[in-house]
Design a protein around this motif. Structure first.
Motif, PDB file in Angstrom:
ATOM      1  N   ALA A  68      -6.202   2.269  -1.075  1.00 19.77           N
ATOM      2  CA  ALA A  68      -6.461   1.006  -1.161  1.00 19.77           C
ATOM      3  C   ALA A  68      -6.145   0.214  -2.456  1.00 19.77           C
ATOM      4  CB  ALA A  68      -7.867   0.533  -1.199  1.00 19.77           C
ATOM      5  N   CYS A  69      -5.608  -0.825  -2.578  1.00 21.76           N
ATOM      6  CA  CYS A  69      -5.232  -1.768  -3.527  1.00 21.76           C
ATOM      7  C   CYS A  69      -6.032  -3.109  -3.780  1.00 21.76           C
ATOM      8  CB  CYS A  69      -3.785  -2.172  -3.556  1.00 21.76           C
ATOM      9  SG  CYS A  69      -2.575  -0.557  -3.740  1.00 21.76           S
ATOM     10  N   TRP A  70      -6.011  -3.660  -4.863  1.00 17.71           N
ATOM     11  CA  TRP A  70      -6.710  -5.015  -5.108  1.00 17.71           C
ATOM     12  C   TRP A  70      -6.292  -5.669  -6.426  1.00 17.71           C
ATOM     13  CZ3 TRP A  70      -9.093  -0.438  -5.776  1.00 17.71           C
ATOM     14  CH2 TRP A  70      -9.955  -0.299  -7.022  1.00 17.71           C
ATOM     15  N   LEU A  71      -6.524  -6.924  -6.660  1.00 13.70           N
ATOM     16  CA  LEU A  71      -6.330  -7.348  -7.746  1.00 13.70           C
ATOM     17  C   LEU A  71      -7.183  -7.399  -8.812  1.00 13.70           C
ATOM     18  CD1 LEU A  71      -4.610 -10.903  -6.684  1.00 13.70           C
ATOM     19  CD2 LEU A  71      -3.373  -8.984  -7.887  1.00 13.70           C
TER      20      LEU A  71
ATOM     21  N   ALA B  36     -11.984  -6.631   2.577  1.00 14.76           N
ATOM     22  CA  ALA B  36     -12.201  -5.209   3.202  1.00 14.76           C
ATOM     23  C   ALA B  36     -11.982  -3.993   2.252  1.00 14.76           C
ATOM     24  CB  ALA B  36     -11.482  -5.239   4.538  1.00 14.76           C
ATOM     25  N   ILE B  37     -11.071  -4.437   1.054  1.00 16.06           N
ATOM     26  CA  ILE B  37     -10.722  -3.375   0.084  1.00 16.06           C
ATOM     27  C   ILE B  37     -12.043  -3.035  -0.909  1.00 16.06           C
ATOM     28  CG2 ILE B  37      -9.338  -2.700  -1.528  1.00 16.06           C
ATOM     29  CD1 ILE B  37      -7.170  -3.901  -0.189  1.00 16.06           C
ATOM     30  N   PRO B  38     -12.571  -2.025  -0.800  1.00 16.99           N
ATOM     31  CA  PRO B  38     -13.859  -1.549  -1.699  1.00 16.99           C
ATOM     32  C   PRO B  38     -13.259  -1.560  -3.288  1.00 16.99           C
ATOM     33  CG  PRO B  38     -12.974   0.441  -0.692  1.00 16.99           C
ATOM     34  CD  PRO B  38     -12.247  -0.756  -0.214  1.00 16.99           C
TER      35      PRO B  38
ATOM     36  N   LEU C 244       0.921  -1.231   0.062  1.00 20.43           N
ATOM     37  CA  LEU C 244       0.166   0.074  -0.150  1.00 20.43           C
ATOM     38  C   LEU C 244       0.795   1.240   0.049  1.00 20.43           C
ATOM     39  CD1 LEU C 244      -2.569  -1.235   2.687  1.00 20.43           C
ATOM     40  CD2 LEU C 244      -3.068  -0.681   0.144  1.00 20.43           C
ATOM     41  N   TRP C 245       1.745   1.280   0.997  1.00 19.63           N
ATOM     42  CA  TRP C 245       2.700   2.459   0.920  1.00 19.63           C
ATOM     43  C   TRP C 245       3.497   2.757  -0.317  1.00 19.63           C
ATOM     44  CZ3 TRP C 245       1.192   5.041   5.180  1.00 19.63           C
ATOM     45  CH2 TRP C 245       2.083   6.431   5.490  1.00 19.63           C
ATOM     46  N   GLN C 246       4.011   1.675  -0.886  1.00 14.85           N
ATOM     47  CA  GLN C 246       4.762   1.709  -2.079  1.00 14.85           C
ATOM     48  C   GLN C 246       4.118   2.168  -3.311  1.00 14.85           C
ATOM     49  OE1 GLN C 246       7.904   2.680  -2.319  1.00 14.85           O
ATOM     50  NE2 GLN C 246       9.437   1.445  -1.192  1.00 14.85           N
ATOM     51  N   SER C 247       2.882   1.434  -3.362  1.00 11.72           N
ATOM     52  CA  SER C 247       2.104   1.671  -4.566  1.00 11.72           C
ATOM     53  C   SER C 247       1.498   3.298  -4.536  1.00 11.72           C
ATOM     54  CB  SER C 247       0.796   0.672  -4.675  1.00 11.72           C
ATOM     55  OG  SER C 247       0.098   1.076  -3.472  1.00 11.72           O
TER      56      SER C 247
ATOM     57  N   THR D 208      -6.392   2.980  -5.407  1.00 14.55           N
ATOM     58  CA  THR D 208      -7.175   3.975  -5.510  1.00 14.55           C
ATOM     59  C   THR D 208      -7.566   4.483  -4.151  1.00 14.55           C
ATOM     60  OG1 THR D 208      -9.037   5.328  -6.510  1.00 14.55           O
ATOM     61  CG2 THR D 208      -9.524   3.135  -5.779  1.00 14.55           C
ATOM     62  N   LEU D 209      -7.835   5.779  -3.923  1.00 10.91           N
ATOM     63  CA  LEU D 209      -8.451   6.423  -2.775  1.00 10.91           C
ATOM     64  C   LEU D 209      -9.840   5.936  -2.486  1.00 10.91           C
ATOM     65  CD1 LEU D 209      -7.225  10.106  -2.599  1.00 10.91           C
ATOM     66  CD2 LEU D 209      -6.535   8.141  -1.122  1.00 10.91           C
ATOM     67  N   ALA D 210     -10.117   5.141  -1.616  1.00  5.51           N
ATOM     68  CA  ALA D 210     -11.522   4.283  -1.224  1.00  5.51           C
ATOM     69  C   ALA D 210     -12.528   5.674  -0.909  1.00  5.51           C
ATOM     70  CB  ALA D 210     -11.195   3.455  -0.501  1.00  5.51           C
ATOM     71  N   ALA D 211     -13.707   5.194  -0.684  1.00  5.38           N
ATOM     72  CA  ALA D 211     -14.621   6.269   0.159  1.00  5.38           C
ATOM     73  C   ALA D 211     -14.108   6.722   1.256  1.00  5.38           C
ATOM     74  CB  ALA D 211     -16.007   5.369  -0.221  1.00  5.38           C
ATOM     75  N   ASP D 212     -13.843   6.072   2.036  1.00  2.00           N
ATOM     76  CA  ASP D 212     -13.253   6.637   3.434  1.00  2.00           C
ATOM     77  C   ASP D 212     -12.007   7.380   3.272  1.00  2.00           C
ATOM     78  OD1 ASP D 212     -11.312   4.446   2.777  1.00  2.00           O
ATOM     79  OD2 ASP D 212     -11.857   3.424   4.629  1.00  2.00           O
TER      80      ASP D 212
END
Length: 315
Positions: free
Chosen positions: A290-293, A309-311, A162-165, A282-286
């Motif tokens: 957040a990152c996902w596949l 838990a990642i939207p 998350l931090w590096q992305s 992307t920046l999530a609603a909160d």
């Protein structure tokens, strides 16, 4: 910029990626950069014996910072900042100056994660760093493994991704800390960052190599890699703890020019992941990063398309 003119550059990534080494190398060459200390403390220590008041005041106008906690702007979210970070220590005078340029600092992923987990005191739901990273990024996920040690290892993996992305998303350029072990590459970074030297003309490559050699005895960019032999944080263990984030880390390692040294049983993993998935963040609603596949066909992880838990916000 808010709170004053923007500083020239922020060099940032995850903690334990060589920020301390790079800050000390640049300081040894008389470039004005901060690390995690607030400028007043750092400049006073540098100039209190042999420096002048003019040098001290000039030092306060630092060209930039080499520091991982500075990555996210914190004025709006007011996330807890580690006690060792000078932005917190400024108290009411919170330093909200921006940076003209951001350079992402990279280190080979597994040694960086081992160092963060062990020497970096990255503790599950605690420690000086966890509050910041869980506030700014989607760290608050169900743990895939029982036990505090495994949970902390999984958190370390997620933090690195998350931090590096996010650093990658906002950076103007990238540099691998392993490359800065050569004087010519270090001076190339200086030129790219637009740093100015208090001592006048830029130092020679020989002088840069000399500074690196001295620091190598005290602050080595990979000085904690040896811990991997004492602990069991391996690519195999990361795969078992959190397959989606393990897959994301493999894709990122490839994109950053590193080769993950996978055990024989996992040699086909990268090719398989490349064939079925892409990484999306992307920046999530909160407001958290957040990152996902993003999958091209059914996921490897028993049908789980992403950490639950990642939207699935739009990129």
């Amino acid at each position: 910029g808010r709170g004053g003119p923007p500083r020239k550059v922020l060099v940032t990534g995850t903690g334990r990626s060589g920020t301390s080494f790079l800050a000390k190398a640049l300081t040894a060459l008389e470039y004005h950069v901060d690390h995690d200390k607030r400028p007043e403390d750092w400049c006073r220590a540098k100039h209190e014996e042999n420096g002048s008041q003019a040098q001290y005041q000039a030092c306060l106008q630092a060209d930039g910072a080499v520091s991982w906690p500075h990555l996210f702007e914190n004025e709006e979210r007011q996330c807890p900042v580690p006690f060792y970070t000078w932005r917190r220590r400024l108290g009411r005078r919170f330093d909200d100056r921006r940076f003209k340029a951001v350079i992402q600092l990279l280190r080979s992923p597994l040694p960086a994660m081992v160092s963060r987990w062990n020497a970096g005191k990255f503790q599950l739901n605690g420690g000086p760093s966890y509050g910041l990273v869980s506030c700014q990024t989607a760290m608050d996920l169900p743990h895939h493994a029982a036990g505090k040690k495994d949970g902390a290892a999984a958190d370390t993996l997620r933090h690195w991704v998350l931090w590096q992305s996010f650093a990658e998303a906002v950076a103007d350029a990238q540099v691998r800390v392993e490359d800065t072990r050569e004087g010519a590459a270090l001076l190339e970074l200086v030129d790219r960052a637009g740093l100015t030297r208090s001592g006048g003309a830029a130092p020679s490559v020989a002088r840069a190599n000399e500074a690196i050699a001295v620091l190598g005895k005290k602050t080595n960019s990979d000085h904690t890699a040896k811990l991997a032999t004492n602990e069991t944080l391996t690519w195999g263990r990361l795969r078992r703890l959190d397959r989606p984030y393990y897959a994301l880390a493999l894709l990122m390692a490839r994109d950053y020019g590193y080769q993950a040294e996978l055990p024989a049983a996992q040699q086909a993993d990268l090719a398989t992941v490349e064939g079925v998935a892409t990484r999306r963040c992307t920046l999530a609603a909160d407001g958290k990063w957040a990152c996902w596949l993003g999958l091209r066909r059914p996921a490897l992880d028993g049908g789980h398309a992403a950490p639950r838990a990642i939207p699935r916000a739009s990129a």
